[in-house]
Design an enzyme around this catalytic site. Structure first.
Site, PDB file in Angstrom:
ATOM      1  N   TYR A 197      10.084 -14.442  -0.369  1.00 35.04           N
ATOM      2  CA  TYR A 197      10.440 -15.740  -0.946  1.00 35.04           C
ATOM      3  C   TYR A 197      10.979 -15.551  -2.358  1.00 35.04           C
ATOM      4  CZ  TYR A 197       9.871 -20.817  -1.742  1.00 35.04           C
ATOM      5  OH  TYR A 197      10.078 -22.151  -1.987  1.00 35.04           O
ATOM      6  N   ARG A 202      16.919 -20.307  -5.190  1.00 37.48           N
ATOM      7  CA  ARG A 202      15.907 -20.727  -4.220  1.00 37.48           C
ATOM      8  C   ARG A 202      15.658 -22.232  -4.283  1.00 37.48           C
ATOM      9  NH1 ARG A 202      10.429 -17.777  -5.220  1.00 37.48           N
ATOM     10  NH2 ARG A 202       9.986 -19.620  -6.488  1.00 37.48           N
ATOM     11  N   ASP A 203      15.281 -22.771  -3.139  1.00 35.62           N
ATOM     12  CA  ASP A 203      14.893 -24.172  -3.017  1.00 35.62           C
ATOM     13  C   ASP A 203      16.046 -25.080  -3.452  1.00 35.62           C
ATOM     14  OD1 ASP A 203      12.976 -25.922  -2.123  1.00 35.62           O
ATOM     15  OD2 ASP A 203      11.818 -25.983  -3.970  1.00 35.62           O
ATOM     16  N   SER A 209      10.124 -25.555  -6.268  1.00 32.80           N
ATOM     17  CA  SER A 209       9.975 -24.106  -6.098  1.00 32.80           C
ATOM     18  C   SER A 209      11.228 -23.340  -6.486  1.00 32.80           C
ATOM     19  CB  SER A 209       9.577 -23.787  -4.647  1.00 32.80           C
ATOM     20  OG  SER A 209       8.231 -24.136  -4.420  1.00 32.80           O
ATOM     21  N   ASP A 249      12.563 -22.515   4.007  1.00 35.57           N
ATOM     22  CA  ASP A 249      13.498 -23.618   3.701  1.00 35.57           C
ATOM     23  C   ASP A 249      14.969 -23.240   3.583  1.00 35.57           C
ATOM     24  OD1 ASP A 249      11.253 -25.160   3.599  1.00 35.57           O
ATOM     25  OD2 ASP A 249      11.317 -25.545   1.457  1.00 35.57           O
ATOM     26  N   ASP A 427       2.031 -27.531  -3.978  1.00 29.64           N
ATOM     27  CA  ASP A 427       3.443 -27.515  -3.546  1.00 29.64           C
ATOM     28  C   ASP A 427       4.391 -27.768  -4.706  1.00 29.64           C
ATOM     29  OD1 ASP A 427       2.861 -27.190  -0.777  1.00 29.64           O
ATOM     30  OD2 ASP A 427       2.366 -29.317  -0.665  1.00 29.64           O
TER      31      ASP A 427
HETATM   32  C1  BGC Z   1       5.601 -21.822  -4.292  1.00 32.28           C
HETATM   33  C2  BGC Z   1       5.250 -20.364  -4.438  1.00 32.28           C
HETATM   34  C3  BGC Z   1       3.886 -20.108  -3.843  1.00 32.28           C
HETATM   35  C4  BGC Z   1       3.834 -20.615  -2.421  1.00 32.28           C
HETATM   36  C5  BGC Z   1       2.466 -20.458  -1.806  1.00 32.28           C
HETATM   37  C6  BGC Z   1       5.499 -22.245  -2.852  1.00 32.28           C
HETATM   38  O1  BGC Z   1       5.705 -23.612  -2.756  1.00 32.28           O
HETATM   39  O2  BGC Z   1       6.892 -22.033  -4.775  1.00 32.28           O
HETATM   40  O3  BGC Z   1       5.244 -20.020  -5.792  1.00 32.28           O
HETATM   41  O4  BGC Z   1       3.607 -18.723  -3.873  1.00 32.28           O
HETATM   42  O5  BGC Z   1       4.192 -21.971  -2.377  1.00 32.28           O
HETATM   43  O6  BGC Z   1       1.548 -21.266  -2.438  1.00 32.28           O
END
Ligand code: BGC
Length: 472
Positions: A197, A202-203, A209, A249, A427
């Site tokens: 990830y 990203r996102d 995120s 995503d 989140d």
């Molecule tokens: C966050 C990450 C996190 C993951 C698990 C994602 O929404 O952006 O930083 O490691 O959730 O909690």
């Protein structure tokens, strides 16, 4: 929390190493942006694990200095943007997937530390079959500290049971790749569950995120370094079966959100970077499930066919490796595997839960040549009918821990029910002045006040425990 502890430990090691001019065993010894010690202890060699970004002291045959590994500035900065993503879900037939003894990467020599031959890994059916999943020490530390904050003995006992349930480890920054050198040996003989990830940009259709890499700041090359670092760590630990979810995503956003300029700008990069990840990690013997959104996102009639096309294209671009095992659904979402009745928020979508979605998508993939298998996140799906809109995804109030991980899925397409989002990690922040504030995290269904994405959210965790279904 453990990531934070680990990062702090690593930083401390670097600082003390700077005094001693020698990095520790397994320590970083070079890379762009790195300013710590570049010497390795006797018997350890500073090895280009993911050049030019990451060099690490690995066991070797000679003492070395690491001379020219660079140190330039690092790239972390996050940008902002807006909206839905992991928003808004299966029935089943039966086929117990191969109960094979899923040994995978048999014994092989470490590619990074020796010049010995490399064993080409072989994929063997359902990677979850016949194996124990390693319990994340990082998550266990988070849960322990959550239990410490609770005085009620009954609740505390329930909380401590959460530690027995495997979750995934999210590598959401390059810096966390180094933690694999602790985790993968610890998981020897077992499954290590990982989320890849760190895509640049990203996102792209949300804020909560947004990540550390950007395509217009050399992000594609840095991402390759990140992937190379993961692959190298996996190759150093051939006795651990690594199962990875690829980039939550991202591909789903390319199906439905290309009208958002942030996603259209990232589209080509998402595809090429994901292809790099698929090929590189397949070569290292990592079993992969690409993220496939969920029923309320790609399960809609207008979305499911283009989604199938994109997933098959990515599987093809990735070289059709059997290690590209399939797709992960409902990651960090709240949908039921099998809803007793459609949640009113599903608004007439025939694919109103993950079983319906998967049972619709899997045959489409098969028609196009890919016998993809699925894993389904049920970590926070214990309570249904809690959203005013299916697209709401941030820290949904009233959620509870859901079905426990199992390979006994009752569905021929589903390899395993899993907990991918570590329940209790936020989140996204509800602080409206934060750079990564997303309106979803201040919306009517979101529990507030919430910390930044990935940070521990104690009140939310306690709710997940109290609302768990099955109950603890
Ligand atoms: C966050 C990450 C996190 C993951 C698990 C994602 O929404 O952006 O930083 O490691 O959730 O909690």
């Amino acid at each position: 929390m453990k990531f934070a502890l680990t990062a702090a430990t690593v930083v401390a090691a670097f600082i003390s190493g700077a005094v001693a001019q020698t990095a520790g065993q397994w320590g970083q010894c070079g890379g762009n942006g790195y300013t710590g010690p570049t010497q390795c202890p006797s018997g350890w060699v500073c090895t280009p694990v993911s050049p030019p970004w990451y060099y690490q002291c690995l066991q070797g045959t000679s003492t070395t200095s690491s001379s020219s590994r660079s140190s330039s500035s690092s790239s972390r900065s996050s940008s902002s943007s807006s909206s839905s993503s992991r928003s808004t879900s299966s029935s089943s037939s039966t086929r117990s997937t191969s109960t094979s003894s899923s040994s995978t990467r048999s014994t092989s020599t470490s590619t990074a530390t020796t010049s010995g031959s490399t064993v080409i890994p072989t994929a063997t059916g359902n990677p979850f079959s016949g194996k124990t999943v390693w319990l994340s020490t990082y998550y266990a530390a988070e849960v322990d500290s959550a239990a410490d904050q609770v005085s009620d003995a009954t609740l505390k006992a329930k909380i401590l049971k959460v530690k027995e349930i495997p979750t995934f480890t999210w590598l959401d920054t390059i810096a966390k790749v180094a933690t694999l050198d602790d985790y993968l040996p610890a998981a020897s003989g077992k499954i290590f569950q990982l989320v890849v990830y760190d895509l640049p940009n990203r996102d792209c259709h949300a804020n909560a995120s947004n990540g550390e890499l950007f395509f217009d700041q050399g992000g594609a090359a840095k991402y390759q370094g990140y992937i190379d670092g993961i692959a190298a760590a996996v190759k150093r630990n051939p006795s651990t079966t690594v199962i990875a979810v690829i980039e939550p995503d991202s591909l789903a956003n390319l199906v439905t959100n290309l009208s958002d300029p942030r996603c259209s700008a990232a589209a080509d990069g998402y595809k090429s970077s994901t292809t790099y990840a698929l090929k590189t990690l397949a070569a290292a013997g990592v079993y992969m499930y690409m993220d496939a959104g969920h029923a309320g996102w790609l399960g809609w009639p207008a979305n499911i066919s283009p989604a199938a096309d994109l997933f098959v294209t990515m599987w093809t671009n990735g070289g059709k490796s059997p290690f590209i095992r399939g797709l992960a659904t409902n990651v960090a979402n709240y949908n039921a595997l099998t809803a007793a009745s459609p949640d009113p928020a599903t608004q007439g979508n025939a694919n109103y839960d993950e079983t319906h979605y998967i049972n619709a998508l899997a045959p489409m993939l098969r028609t196009k040549g890919w016998n993809a298998q699925f894993i389904v996140d049920q970590g926070r799906s214990g309570v249904q009918n809690i959203r005013s809109a299916w697209g709401n995804w941030c820290n949904i109030k009233g959620a509870g821990f859901g079905l426990r991980p199992t390979t006994n899925t009752g569905n021929q397409y589903i390899d395993a029910i899993v907990w991918i989002k570590p329940g209790g990690e936020s989140d996204g922040t509800s602080n409206t002045s934060a750079t990564r504030y997303d309106t979803m995290c201040g919306g009517p269904d979101a529990k507030i006040p919430a910390p930044e994405a990935g940070q521990w959210f104690q009140a939310y965790f306690v709710d997940l425990v109290n609302n768990a279904n099955p109950a603890f």
